[in-house]
Design a protein around this motif. Structure first.
Motif, short mmCIF file in Angstrom:
data_model
loop_
_atom_site.label_atom_id
_atom_site.label_comp_id
_atom_site.label_asym_id
_atom_site.label_seq_id
_atom_site.Cartn_x
_atom_site.Cartn_y
_atom_site.Cartn_z
N HIS A 330 -1.17 1.62 8.44
CA HIS A 330 -1.54 2.35 7.25
C HIS A 330 -1.80 3.72 6.62
O HIS A 330 -0.66 4.50 6.23
CB HIS A 330 -2.75 1.58 6.78
CG HIS A 330 -3.04 2.26 5.18
ND1 HIS A 330 -3.06 0.18 3.96
CD2 HIS A 330 -3.36 3.23 4.20
CE1 HIS A 330 -3.11 1.37 2.59
NE2 HIS A 330 -3.11 2.91 2.37
N ALA A 388 0.69 0.18 2.64
CA ALA A 388 0.61 -1.26 2.51
C ALA A 388 2.43 -1.86 3.15
O ALA A 388 2.01 -3.22 3.65
CB ALA A 388 0.80 -2.05 1.07
N GLU A 391 1.60 -1.87 6.93
CA GLU A 391 1.01 -2.92 7.07
C GLU A 391 1.66 -4.31 7.17
O GLU A 391 1.91 -5.32 8.35
CB GLU A 391 -0.26 -3.54 6.44
CG GLU A 391 -1.55 -2.22 5.97
CD GLU A 391 -2.49 -2.68 5.90
OE1 GLU A 391 -2.94 -3.38 5.75
OE2 GLU A 391 -3.03 -1.37 4.90
N GLU A 392 2.38 -4.96 6.43
CA GLU A 392 3.07 -6.35 6.41
C GLU A 392 4.32 -6.24 6.90
O GLU A 392 4.76 -6.76 8.32
CB GLU A 392 3.49 -5.87 5.07
CG GLU A 392 4.36 -7.40 4.71
CD GLU A 392 4.67 -7.66 2.72
OE1 GLU A 392 5.57 -8.95 3.09
OE2 GLU A 392 3.89 -7.09 1.95
N ASN A 397 0.34 -8.13 7.77
CA ASN A 397 0.01 -8.77 6.70
C ASN A 397 -0.67 -7.58 5.53
O ASN A 397 -0.49 -6.59 6.00
CB ASN A 397 -1.55 -9.91 6.68
CG ASN A 397 -1.84 -9.72 7.72
OD1 ASN A 397 -2.47 -8.55 8.30
ND2 ASN A 397 -2.29 -10.39 8.78
N ARG A 398 -0.94 -7.67 4.81
CA ARG A 398 -2.11 -6.53 3.92
C ARG A 398 -3.05 -7.28 3.87
O ARG A 398 -3.77 -7.59 4.72
CB ARG A 398 -1.52 -6.18 2.44
CG ARG A 398 0.42 -6.50 2.27
CD ARG A 398 0.55 -6.11 0.77
NE ARG A 398 2.46 -5.79 0.93
CZ ARG A 398 2.22 -5.61 -0.07
NH1 ARG A 398 2.19 -5.68 -1.67
NH2 ARG A 398 3.74 -5.87 -0.33
N SER A 402 -5.42 -1.15 -0.11
CA SER A 402 -4.52 -0.85 -0.44
C SER A 402 -4.86 -0.65 -2.09
O SER A 402 -3.76 0.52 -2.73
CB SER A 402 -3.31 -1.40 -0.46
OG SER A 402 -2.95 -0.99 1.45
#
Length: 490
Positions: A330, A388, A391-392, A397-398, A402
Motif C-alpha cells: 500500500h 488501494a 493492493e488490487e 484485492n483491497r 484505504s
C-alpha cells in the motif's frame, strides 16, 4: 494588619457576650456559614486575583520570534502609537485600544504579546477567556472590572505609564451574544468588557492596551470587532519555508549539532509546522540523541523526530506478516505514484506503526503553494488512490486501510468541481443536485484510477523490490527508494 484587628474585635465581642450571659450560638452558626461560603467562593474562583510580575518586562523580544516578520511589523506599528505618545497627539491620532491576534494554534501569539510588553515598557497581565465565565451571575463582569483596576494599580505602583492586558482564547469571553440563551452570564461578561474598553482614554495616567488572541475569529461578537475596540487585527499565520528555517535556528542555539544536520532541508520537510511544532521537533531530536548516548544531535535524529511530531510515538503492536506485506504494498503504491508525478517528493517510506497508522509515506514540498491547478489536484487524487490500486494489482484485492485515502480523494474531487475546474465548468455547488455531484465526483475518481492502474502495471517489479527491502528494514529514505526505481523511470 486589618485582618488582625478584625479578628481581635470579633474575639472581644464573643468574650463580652459570654460574660454578659447572651446566647452566642446563632452568631457562631452565622460565622461558620459565612466562612464556608467564602471557602466555596474561593474554591470556585469567585474571588479572583490577577497577578503580574514585579518585573513586567519579560525576556521575550521580537528578535526572539522567528517566521513572523509581517505580523511583527504590523504589531510594532501599532505599538509605536504608545511609545511615541507625545508625537501622535500633535497629529490628533487616537491611540489604539485593542489589538486582535488571529491565527492557528502554536504560531506565537502569546510570545508576540509578551514581546509587545517589553517593546513598550509596559506592565503585562495575562489571562484567558475561560477565567471570566462562571455559573454565578455577575462574577465574570466583576472579574473584568478587577482586571482593569489591577492593571492600573500595578502600573502606578511600578511607576509605569503603560499596561498591556493579554486575553488568550478570547472567543470564550467574546463569543457572539444570544448564542447562550439559557445563561446570560456570558453576555453580561462581554458587555462589561465592551464598557471597559470604551472607557479607556488617551490622557489617563496609565494607558491600557488590550491584546487578545484567538484561532476562531469567526466566533467573536461584531461589537467587539468594531473600530474603537479592537482597532487592529494582526494575522499570525503558519511560517513559510524561510520562516521555519529562522525558527529552527532559534531552537537549536543551545543544542550541539553534528556536521550532517542540514536545517535548510529540515525546513523543507516540515511544511505546515507551526512554531510550537518546530520547538517540539528540536526537543524530540535531542531526546533521541540522548537515548543513543550521542554527544551531538545528528540528522537522523531530526528525521525521526519529524515522524514522531506528525504521527506520534511508535506503537508496540505488531501486525501479522500478511498484514505487514499488505501495508508495505500500500505505502509503496503511494510512493511510486508520488515520485513519478513529482520527482524527488518522497521523503520517507515506513511500515512502522505510529499513532493510528500501520505505515505511511511522507512527502515534502519543494516550494510553498497557495494556489492549486487542476493538474496538481488530479495528481494529489492519483497519489491518494495509489495505495488501494497497488493492493488490487499486487495482492488481488483491497482492504479497509484505504478508507481515509478515499475520503480525502472525494473531498479533493469536490474541490475541483466547486472551483470550476471540472468538465461541467463554473457551477453553484449548492444548486447542483446530489445525483449530479455524485456522478461528476465518480467520473473524476474513475479517470485517476485508470491512470494509476497503468502506472502500477508498468512498475510491478519495482514495487515488489521495494516491498522486499521495506519488510527487511522497516523504513526507507526517499533517496533509497529512488535508487530502486531510477532505472525503470530512466
Amino acid at each position: 494588619m486589618i485582618k488582625e484587628i478584625s479578628l481581635g474585635l470579633a474575639l472581644a465581642v464573643i468574650i463580652f457576650s459570654i460574660v454578659a450571659g447572651y446566647n452566642i450560638l446563632p452568631l457562631v452558626i452565622l460565622a461558620l456559614a459565612g466562612g464556608v461560603l467564602y471557602f466555596i467562593a474561593q474554591s470556585r474562583g469567585l474571588v479572583k486575583s490577577f497577578e503580574s510580575s514585579d518585573k513586567p518586562n519579560t525576556k521575550v523580544n521580537f528578535e526572539h520570534i522567528g517566521g513572523q516578520k509581517t505580523a511583527i511589523k504590523e504589531l510594532k506599528e501599532a505599538l509605536d502609537f504608545i511609545r511615541n505618545y507625545k508625537e501622535i497627539t500633535l497629529l490628533g491620532i487616537r491611540p489604539l485600544k485593542g489589538i486582535l491576534l488571529t491565527g492557528p494554534p502554536g504560531t506565537g501569539k502569546t510570545l508576540l504579546a509578551k514581546a509587545a510588553a517589553n517593546y513598550t515598557d509596559a506592565v503585562f497581565l495575562a489571562t484567558s477567556g475561560s477565567e471570566f465565565v462562571e455559573m454565578y451571575a455577575g462574577v465574570g463582569a466583576q472579574r473584568v472590572r478587577k482586571l482593569f483596576k489591577t492593571a492600573r494599580e500595578k502600573a502606578s505602583k511600578l511607576g509605569k505609564n503603560n499596561a498591556i492586558i493579554f486575553v488568550d482564547e478570547v472567543e470564550t469571553l467574546g463569543a457572539k451574544r444570544g448564542q447562550n440563551s439559557s445563561h446570560m452570564e456570558y453576555d453580561q461578561t462581554l458587555n462589561e468588557l465592551l464598557v471597559q474598553m470604551d472607557g479607556l482614554k488617551a490622557d489617563e495616567s496609565v494607558r491600557i492596551l488590550v491584546i487578545a488572541a484567538t484561532n476562531r475569529a469567526d466566533m467573536l461578537d461584531p461589537a467587539l470587532m468594531r473600530p474603537g475596540r479592537f482597532d487592529r487585527q494582526v494575522k499570525v499565520e503558519l511560517p513559510d519555508r524561510q520562516g521555519r528555517l529562522e525558527i529552527l535556528k532559534i531552537h537549536v542555539r543551545n543544542k550541539p549539532l553534528a556536521d550532517d544536520v542540514d536545517l535548510n532541508n529540515l525546513a523543507k520537510e516540515t511544511f505546515g509546522f507551526s512554531g510550537a511544532h518546530l520547538e517540539s521537533l528540536a526537543n524530540e531530536a535531542a531526546i533521541f540523541a540522548m537515548r543513543e548516548n550521542c554527544k551531538q544531535i545528528h540528522y537522523r535524529h531530526f528525521h525521526e523526530a519529524v515522524d514522531k511530531v506528525i504521527m506520534g510515538e511508535k506503537l508496540n503492536r505488531r501486525p501479522s506478516s500478511e498484514e505487514l506485506h499488505r501495508v508495505a504494498v500500500h505505502e509503496t503504491g503511494h510512493a511510486l505514484i508520488c515520485e513519478l508525478l513529482r520527482p524527488g517528493a518522497v521523503s520517507t517510506l515506513t511500515v512502522t506503526p505510529r499513532g493510528g497508522a500501520l505505515g505511511y509515506m511522507r512527502q515534502h514540498n519543494e516550494e510553498e503553494m497557495y494556489l492549486y491547478t487542476k493538474d496538481y489536484l488530479e495528481n494529489q487524487i492519483a497519489v491518494m488512490l495509489a495505495g488501494a490500486m497497488a493492493e488490487e494489482q499486487i495482492i488481488g484485492n483491497r482492504s479497509t486501510g484505504s478508507a481515509n485515502d478515499f475520503e480525502k480523494a472525494f473531498k479533493t474531487a469536490e474541490n475541483i468541481i466547486k472551483t470550476g475546474l471540472s468538465d461541467i465548468g463554473i457551477v453553484s455547488w449548492d444548486n447542483l443536485s446530489q445525483d449530479r455531484k455524485f456522478k461528476e465526483v465518480k467520473k473524476i475518481l474513475e479517470q485517476q484510477e485508470k491512470r494509476v492502474e497503468g502506472y502500477i502495471k508498468q512498475h510491478i517489479e519495482e514495487i515488489n523490490n521495494t516491498v522486499t527491502l521495506l519488510l527487511e528494514q522497516e523504513k526507507l529514505t526517499g533517496d533509497e527508494f529512488r535508487k530502486i526505481i531510477n532505472k525503470k523511470v530512466a
